[in-house]
Design a protein around this motif. Structure first.
Motif, PDB file in Angstrom:
ATOM      1  N   VAL A   1      43.678  32.079  40.021  1.00 37.04           N
ATOM      2  CA  VAL A   1      42.977  32.853  41.047  1.00 37.04           C
ATOM      3  C   VAL A   1      41.632  32.161  41.130  1.00 37.04           C
ATOM      4  O   VAL A   1      40.846  32.201  40.182  1.00 37.04           O
ATOM      5  CB  VAL A   1      42.809  34.336  40.647  1.00 37.04           C
ATOM      6  CG1 VAL A   1      41.992  35.084  41.693  1.00 37.04           C
ATOM      7  CG2 VAL A   1      44.166  35.004  40.459  1.00 37.04           C
ATOM      8  N   TYR A   2      41.386  31.507  42.245  1.00 37.78           N
ATOM      9  CA  TYR A   2      40.187  30.657  42.304  1.00 37.78           C
ATOM     10  C   TYR A   2      38.908  31.493  42.304  1.00 37.78           C
ATOM     11  O   TYR A   2      38.781  32.418  43.099  1.00 37.78           O
ATOM     12  CB  TYR A   2      40.214  29.785  43.556  1.00 37.78           C
ATOM     13  CG  TYR A   2      41.343  28.784  43.536  1.00 37.78           C
ATOM     14  CD1 TYR A   2      41.459  27.884  42.484  1.00 37.78           C
ATOM     15  CD2 TYR A   2      42.282  28.747  44.560  1.00 37.78           C
ATOM     16  CE1 TYR A   2      42.495  26.967  42.455  1.00 37.78           C
ATOM     17  CE2 TYR A   2      43.327  27.829  44.535  1.00 37.78           C
ATOM     18  CZ  TYR A   2      43.434  26.940  43.477  1.00 37.78           C
ATOM     19  OH  TYR A   2      44.457  26.044  43.443  1.00 37.78           O
ATOM     20  N   PRO A   3      37.961  31.135  41.441  1.00 36.28           N
ATOM     21  CA  PRO A   3      36.632  31.741  41.562  1.00 36.28           C
ATOM     22  C   PRO A   3      36.033  31.327  42.903  1.00 36.28           C
ATOM     23  O   PRO A   3      36.403  30.264  43.439  1.00 36.28           O
ATOM     24  CB  PRO A   3      35.842  31.126  40.408  1.00 36.28           C
ATOM     25  CG  PRO A   3      36.827  30.466  39.513  1.00 36.28           C
ATOM     26  CD  PRO A   3      38.027  30.159  40.353  1.00 36.28           C
ATOM     27  N   LEU A   4      35.129  32.144  43.416  1.00 35.29           N
ATOM     28  CA  LEU A   4      34.550  31.832  44.730  1.00 35.29           C
ATOM     29  C   LEU A   4      34.003  30.403  44.806  1.00 35.29           C
ATOM     30  O   LEU A   4      34.216  29.716  45.798  1.00 35.29           O
ATOM     31  CB  LEU A   4      33.434  32.821  45.060  1.00 35.29           C
ATOM     32  CG  LEU A   4      33.883  34.013  45.915  1.00 35.29           C
ATOM     33  CD1 LEU A   4      32.730  34.977  46.106  1.00 35.29           C
ATOM     34  CD2 LEU A   4      34.437  33.552  47.269  1.00 35.29           C
TER      35      LEU A   4
ATOM     36  N   VAL B   1      42.357  30.078  33.631  1.00 36.51           N
ATOM     37  CA  VAL B   1      40.969  29.811  33.229  1.00 36.51           C
ATOM     38  C   VAL B   1      40.385  31.007  32.484  1.00 36.51           C
ATOM     39  O   VAL B   1      39.574  30.848  31.561  1.00 36.51           O
ATOM     40  CB  VAL B   1      40.115  29.395  34.455  1.00 36.51           C
ATOM     41  CG1 VAL B   1      38.631  29.619  34.179  1.00 36.51           C
ATOM     42  CG2 VAL B   1      40.350  27.923  34.779  1.00 36.51           C
ATOM     43  N   GLU B   2      40.831  32.222  32.861  1.00 34.39           N
ATOM     44  CA  GLU B   2      40.367  33.400  32.117  1.00 34.39           C
ATOM     45  C   GLU B   2      40.867  33.360  30.675  1.00 34.39           C
ATOM     46  O   GLU B   2      40.183  33.800  29.755  1.00 34.39           O
ATOM     47  CB  GLU B   2      40.797  34.694  32.814  1.00 34.39           C
ATOM     48  CG  GLU B   2      40.056  34.968  34.123  1.00 34.39           C
ATOM     49  CD  GLU B   2      38.553  34.788  34.015  1.00 34.39           C
ATOM     50  OE1 GLU B   2      37.939  35.316  33.067  1.00 34.39           O
ATOM     51  OE2 GLU B   2      37.982  34.084  34.873  1.00 34.39           O
TER      52      GLU B   2
ATOM     53  N   GLU C   1      45.661  34.814  34.115  1.00 33.91           N
ATOM     54  CA  GLU C   1      45.034  33.744  34.892  1.00 33.91           C
ATOM     55  C   GLU C   1      44.593  32.678  33.890  1.00 33.91           C
ATOM     56  O   GLU C   1      43.956  32.993  32.883  1.00 33.91           O
ATOM     57  CB  GLU C   1      43.841  34.318  35.646  1.00 33.91           C
ATOM     58  CG  GLU C   1      43.438  33.577  36.907  1.00 33.91           C
ATOM     59  CD  GLU C   1      42.596  32.328  36.643  1.00 33.91           C
ATOM     60  OE1 GLU C   1      42.488  31.495  37.546  1.00 33.91           O
ATOM     61  OE2 GLU C   1      42.065  32.180  35.516  1.00 33.91           O
TER      62      GLU C   1
ATOM     63  N   VAL D   1      35.054  27.807  43.520  1.00 36.22           N
ATOM     64  CA  VAL D   1      36.144  26.865  43.766  1.00 36.22           C
ATOM     65  C   VAL D   1      36.660  27.034  45.198  1.00 36.22           C
ATOM     66  O   VAL D   1      36.837  26.064  45.928  1.00 36.22           O
ATOM     67  CB  VAL D   1      37.285  27.078  42.739  1.00 36.22           C
ATOM     68  CG1 VAL D   1      38.498  26.238  43.111  1.00 36.22           C
ATOM     69  CG2 VAL D   1      36.801  26.742  41.333  1.00 36.22           C
ATOM     70  N   ALA D   2      36.846  28.305  45.600  1.00 39.59           N
ATOM     71  CA  ALA D   2      37.380  28.571  46.937  1.00 39.59           C
ATOM     72  C   ALA D   2      36.470  27.978  48.012  1.00 39.59           C
ATOM     73  O   ALA D   2      36.932  27.516  49.048  1.00 39.59           O
ATOM     74  CB  ALA D   2      37.538  30.074  47.150  1.00 39.59           C
TER      75      ALA D   2
ATOM     76  N   ARG E   1      49.356  30.553  37.281  1.00 36.41           N
ATOM     77  CA  ARG E   1      48.822  30.585  38.649  1.00 36.41           C
ATOM     78  C   ARG E   1      47.315  30.891  38.675  1.00 36.41           C
ATOM     79  O   ARG E   1      46.885  31.936  38.216  1.00 36.41           O
ATOM     80  CB  ARG E   1      49.560  31.670  39.429  1.00 36.41           C
ATOM     81  CG  ARG E   1      48.978  32.016  40.767  1.00 36.41           C
ATOM     82  CD  ARG E   1      49.432  31.040  41.834  1.00 36.41           C
ATOM     83  NE  ARG E   1      49.111  31.545  43.146  1.00 36.41           N
ATOM     84  CZ  ARG E   1      49.894  31.367  44.209  1.00 36.41           C
ATOM     85  NH1 ARG E   1      51.035  30.736  44.095  1.00 36.41           N
ATOM     86  NH2 ARG E   1      49.526  31.819  45.373  1.00 36.41           N
TER      87      ARG E   1
ATOM     88  N   GLY F   1      37.136  41.349  41.897  1.00 33.65           N
ATOM     89  CA  GLY F   1      37.224  39.902  41.714  1.00 33.65           C
ATOM     90  C   GLY F   1      36.559  39.339  40.475  1.00 33.65           C
ATOM     91  O   GLY F   1      36.522  38.146  40.290  1.00 33.65           O
TER      92      GLY F   1
ATOM     93  N   VAL G   1      41.967  38.656  36.280  1.00 37.40           N
ATOM     94  CA  VAL G   1      40.951  38.894  37.307  1.00 37.40           C
ATOM     95  C   VAL G   1      41.219  40.268  37.919  1.00 37.40           C
ATOM     96  O   VAL G   1      42.382  40.679  38.023  1.00 37.40           O
ATOM     97  CB  VAL G   1      41.040  37.790  38.395  1.00 37.40           C
ATOM     98  CG1 VAL G   1      40.021  38.035  39.504  1.00 37.40           C
ATOM     99  CG2 VAL G   1      40.805  36.434  37.766  1.00 37.40           C
TER     100      VAL G   1
ATOM    101  N   VAL H   1      40.504  29.517  51.184  1.00 38.45           N
ATOM    102  CA  VAL H   1      40.253  28.554  50.113  1.00 38.45           C
ATOM    103  C   VAL H   1      40.054  27.167  50.711  1.00 38.45           C
ATOM    104  O   VAL H   1      40.779  26.766  51.620  1.00 38.45           O
ATOM    105  CB  VAL H   1      41.458  28.534  49.136  1.00 38.45           C
ATOM    106  CG1 VAL H   1      41.253  27.519  48.040  1.00 38.45           C
ATOM    107  CG2 VAL H   1      41.668  29.912  48.535  1.00 38.45           C
TER     108      VAL H   1
ATOM    109  N   ARG I   1      32.557  33.666  37.216  1.00 40.28           N
ATOM    110  CA  ARG I   1      33.365  34.316  38.244  1.00 40.28           C
ATOM    111  C   ARG I   1      32.548  35.493  38.758  1.00 40.28           C
ATOM    112  O   ARG I   1      32.451  36.527  38.109  1.00 40.28           O
ATOM    113  CB  ARG I   1      34.688  34.775  37.644  1.00 40.28           C
ATOM    114  CG  ARG I   1      35.756  35.057  38.672  1.00 40.28           C
ATOM    115  CD  ARG I   1      37.026  35.529  38.012  1.00 40.28           C
ATOM    116  NE  ARG I   1      37.848  34.488  37.418  1.00 40.28           N
ATOM    117  CZ  ARG I   1      38.753  33.767  38.084  1.00 40.28           C
ATOM    118  NH1 ARG I   1      38.939  33.959  39.353  1.00 40.28           N
ATOM    119  NH2 ARG I   1      39.475  32.868  37.454  1.00 40.28           N
TER     120      ARG I   1
END
Lengths: 203, 638
Positions: free
Chosen positions: A105-108, A82-83, A80, A110-111, A103, A49, A14, B603, B377
């Motif tokens: 990095v949450y997509p928006l 999911v990437e 990342e 998800v956040a 680890r 992002g 990301v 989050v 994303r």
């Protein structure tokens, strides 16, 4: 992987994870080792992002184009999880090696709580079924422990070099770090790289 | 990272396409370089700026592309080799000058690099710049490799000097923003004394236009002759191929890969052209005569395809019937960017061959395993971005005002204000400065029944680039709007280049700092300054400006870019969520912080059903603490 020409490597993550930097460091080390290297990368707006991908093409014979054809990746290095899955879906094949940071990095989505981020079990299952070799490395946790989460990218390169999928020895990459990084950042990055090598050795 | 002069001549170095172009300019003895930043062109001038001192050259970030080209032309007029680089939109700004500079001609080599962005990966359009070469009767080179990006640039200076005119180079994102190994030559110091010498009346003008226009055509004919033997054009393939691919730029690698992957080396030939305007007609005809099927592979518009067909039309009796495939036939798209798969598809389809596609079983498995797990994303404002905070105040002020006000915008990071992280506040985005220009027009619609407040936004760099004329227009014509200058002290979207408001030059030396307040104030209008992180001050200030319904008003919303702040200073706050105070879904705020404010550092934790801070991403700006109605977000001075 030995002798595959061109060797097609995708580094994914990301924006902001230091994807472009490690692709460049690996590319420079490979040029020094006498290879033709092409790197296609997406950034610009993706610094903010979005998903970032670098395509590395490594060849003894000639230079290749900056984009890897679909289904033709030999190695996916993910910063990342999911990437990494996203890239496997488009560029993977039964013989691909996938090494990814664990680890998220949450997509928006998800956040903000409107989408679900897959569980570690779901990620591991998909990774294992879609590759010949899948490693999940907790690089960000190790990096935080070392004092700077950004080091995760160098730890991941350590794991990749340790896995022996690049035609590059650890000393060759360390030489590149010495050539490219300012003195005040060198020690920590060398340590991070060696932590990554150790992660690979432990497998 | 190392600079473009770090390696010895003869060595191979991994260079970005833009760095290769810059290195080519150094090897040509360039003395002057100017540009306004724009993706994917910015690193050309950026990497020259890094070595300006050591090479004894002058490098500047100009206020816009037209001024950049004018400044570089002055260097050429004074006998100094000069390079200018811009993205495709920038060419539109510079073209007013270019369309007379071509008639004027040049003295020392002047190279204009145009970096197009097919698929608009970081742009508001995907315009193909190449037709300008035909329109302006100027030579056009298109590098296909990184080595060519360097070598062509070096040679372009020689060509420019030979024909005494501007030489154009067209690059695309996949050349400019890709990297490859390049064998280096020797960098040359400029070594020329700058002196302007006008020997004949009207030498540095377009007068008399028809005479100069005719001279321009002579120069183009001379260029065509030179191009006939250019080493940047070559053919590889069988003597009589079943299909001839004619390609240029990034299309060449894709074509090569397609032919190799499909195993068609013995039946498909590739004519790779580096000099695409004017076409080397004899060379092209000689290769067209090899076959009766031609596929043209190029980025964006069918420019080369059209020019080939024009040539075939002129020489039809000699060549015989030819069938062309490409964008006009629908075998390749005339929008978006090319890739090896698209070219493979086109070649297979023209020849009626089966294409070795991705292993279908694997593709099916991958879809089943990842389809549900991989979400889109979206790009958005960074954690701690001042634009998010400004647009939060804009959103609230517009709501409080209640008259249906809206925001016009333009190009920069804040264009993302169109999306969720800017609360969908921006309603228009076209050219640099056009938010202010549109506001001028909206603000004059009162007598036609218009009664909505209009807010225009522009960045600080964009203000200098193109918003000033619109602001003055609004003042002079007594329009009615508020201009918000989002002053983040950088040209952030393109890589934080300095500009006239930052107090630094392109080479990092101190420079006079243009005072935004004084400049706007000199127009006799109301000017306010706010810190966007101070929501309690910014929102009412904006509301008051909006309701001060006469003439043009300016709000300077000033706060340094979060990414620049992260490099220069420590985080202001340590931010955390007090999980006792955060009442989650039962609060009644409908998850205002995560759902609406949308900072990636915040989050929603579905397990604990509370908000939390992602400490890896949070930049410590502390703005969210002011958003939470339950005071559950705690900021402590770090």
């Amino acid at each position: 992987m030995e002798g595959k020409d061109p060797l097609n490597v995708i580094v994914t993550g990301v924006g902001g994870q230091g994807n472009v930097l490690i692709s460049q460091l690996m590319g420079r080390a490979l040029v020094r080792a006498g290879y033709h290297v092409t790197i296609g990368e997406t950034y610009g707006a993706s610094q903010r992002g979005g998903p970032v991908m670098s395509h590395l093409r490594v060849s003894r014979q000639s230079q290749y184009g900056p984009l890897i054809p679909q289904g033709q990746a030999d190695v996916v290095l993910g910063l990342e999880p999911v990437e990494t899955l996203r890239v496997l879906g488009q560029y993977g094949n039964p013989g691909v090696t996938a090494i990814t940071n664990s680890r998220p990095v949450y997509p928006l989505a998800v956040a903000i709580g409107t989408a679900h981020y897959p569980s570690v079990e779901e990620i591991v299952k998909a990774l294992e079924e879609l590759s010949i070799r899948a490693w999940l490395i907790n690089a960000t946790d190790v990096a935080i422990e070392m004092g700077a989460p950004i080091l995760a990218n160098i730890i991941m390169v350590g794991a990749l070099v340790g896995a022996g999928v690049l035609p590059l020895a650890a000393e060759e990459f360390e030489l590149e770090l010495r050539e490219s990084l300012p003195a005040d950042r060198l020690d920590l990055n060398l340590k991070a790289f060696r932590r990554g090598l150790a992660e690979a050795k432990a497998r | 990272m190392t600079s473009i002069t770090a390696y010895e001549p003869g060595a191979s170095q991994l260079l970005m396409g833009n760095e290769a172009i810059a290195r080519g300019a150094l090897e040509a003895g360039v003395g002057f370089a100017s540009a306004y930043p724009g993706t994917p062109s910015s690193e050309i001038i950026g990497s020259l700026a890094e070595v300006a001192g050591e090479m004894g050259i002058y490098v500047e970030w100009s206020v816009n592309e037209k001024v950049a080209l004018e400044a570089a032309a002055a260097a050429s007029f004074a006998g100094v080799r000069a390079i200018v680089a811009m993205k495709q939109n920038g060419l539109n700004v510079a073209s007013d000058f270019l369309m007379t500079l071509n008639l004027t001609g040049t003295v020392a080599g002047l190279v204009l690099v145009l970096c197009d962005d097919p698929a608009a990966l970081s742009s508001t359009n995907e315009q193909d710049s190449r037709p300008i070469a035909k329109w302006a009767d100027l030579p056009l080179l298109e590098p296909a490799t990184f080595q060519e990006a360097k070598d062509m640039t070096k040679w372009a200076f020689e060509l420019s000097e030979e024909i005494k005119n501007v030489c154009l180079i067209r690059s695309v994102t996949r050349v400019s923003h890709a990297r490859g190994d390049v064998r280096l030559g020797e960098p040359m110091p400029p070594g020329r004394q700058a002196r302007f010498a006008s020997t004949t009346v009207g030498q540095f003008t377009s007068m008399f236009v028809p005479v100069k226009h005719s001279l321009l055509h002579q120069k183009l004919n001379k260029t065509r002759e030179i191009f006939e033997s250019s080493p940047f054009n070559w053919y590889a393939g069988p003597e009589k191929p079943e299909l001839l691919i004619v390609t240029c730029g990034s299309g060449w690698y894709y074509s090569l890969e397609a032919v190799k992957t499909l195993g068609l080396e013995s039946s498909v030939g590739i004519l790779k052209l580096g000099t695409t305007w004017p076409l080397p007609e004899k060379l092209v005809q000689q290769h067209l005569a090899r076959t009766d099927k031609v596929l043209v592979v190029e980025e964006v518009d069918p420019f080369l395809e059209g020019n080939l067909k024009e040539l075939v039309g002129d020489t039809f009796s000699a060549l015989g019937p030819l069938t062309f495939y490409g964008k006009r036939s629908g075998h390749l798209p005339s929008f978006g960017e090319l890739d090896p798969d698209r070219v493979m598809g086109a070649v297979s389809s023209v020849l009626g061959r089966e294409r070795a596609a991705v292993d279908p079983e694997y593709a099916k498995k991958a879809q089943a395993l990842t389809g549900g797990l991989v979400q889109a994303r979206m790009i958005g404002f960074c954690a701690g971005c001042p634009h998010r905070a400004t647009l939060w105040s804009v959103k609230n002020a517009l709501k409080l005002d209640g008259r249906g006000g809206f925001v016009t915008g333009d190009i920069g990071c804040y264009t993302m204000g169109l999306g969720p992280t800017g609360f969908f506040q921006l309603k228009t985005t076209q050219a640099m400065g056009s938010g202010a220009g549109l506001a001028c027009g909206f603000g004059k619609l009162g007598r036609l029944g218009f009664s909505q407040p209009v807010l225009a936004v522009c960045g600080d760099s964009t203000f200098f680039h193109a918003a000033i004329p619109a602001l003055i227009n609004g003042v002079y014509n007594q329009s009615n709007f508020t201009l918000i200058i989002l002053d983040n002290s950088a040209t952030a979207m393109t890589g934080f280049q300095p500009h006239p408001g930052t107090g630094a030059s392109a080479v990092g030396e101190p420079a006079p700092k243009v005072d935004l307040e004084a400049l706007c104030g000199s127009l006799g209008i109301r000017v306010e300054v706010a810190d966007p992180f101070d929501l309690q001050d910014t929102t009412p200030k904006l509301l008051d400006l909006m309701q001060d319904d006469r003439g043009v008003r300016v709000l300077i919303s000033r706060r340094k870019c979060a990414l620049v702040r992260a490099r220069e200073e420590k985080a202001a706050y340590k931010v955390r969520v007090d999980s006792e105070k955060c009442r989650g879904e039962s609060c009644g705020c409908a998850r205002l912080c995560t759902r609406v404010f949308q900072c990636p550092g915040l989050v929603w934790d579905s397990e604990s059903q509370t908000a939390k801070i992602d400490e890896v991403i949070c930049s410590g700006c502390g703005v969210c603490a002011d958003i939470c109605p339950a005071s559950a977000i705690i900021r402590e001075v770090a």
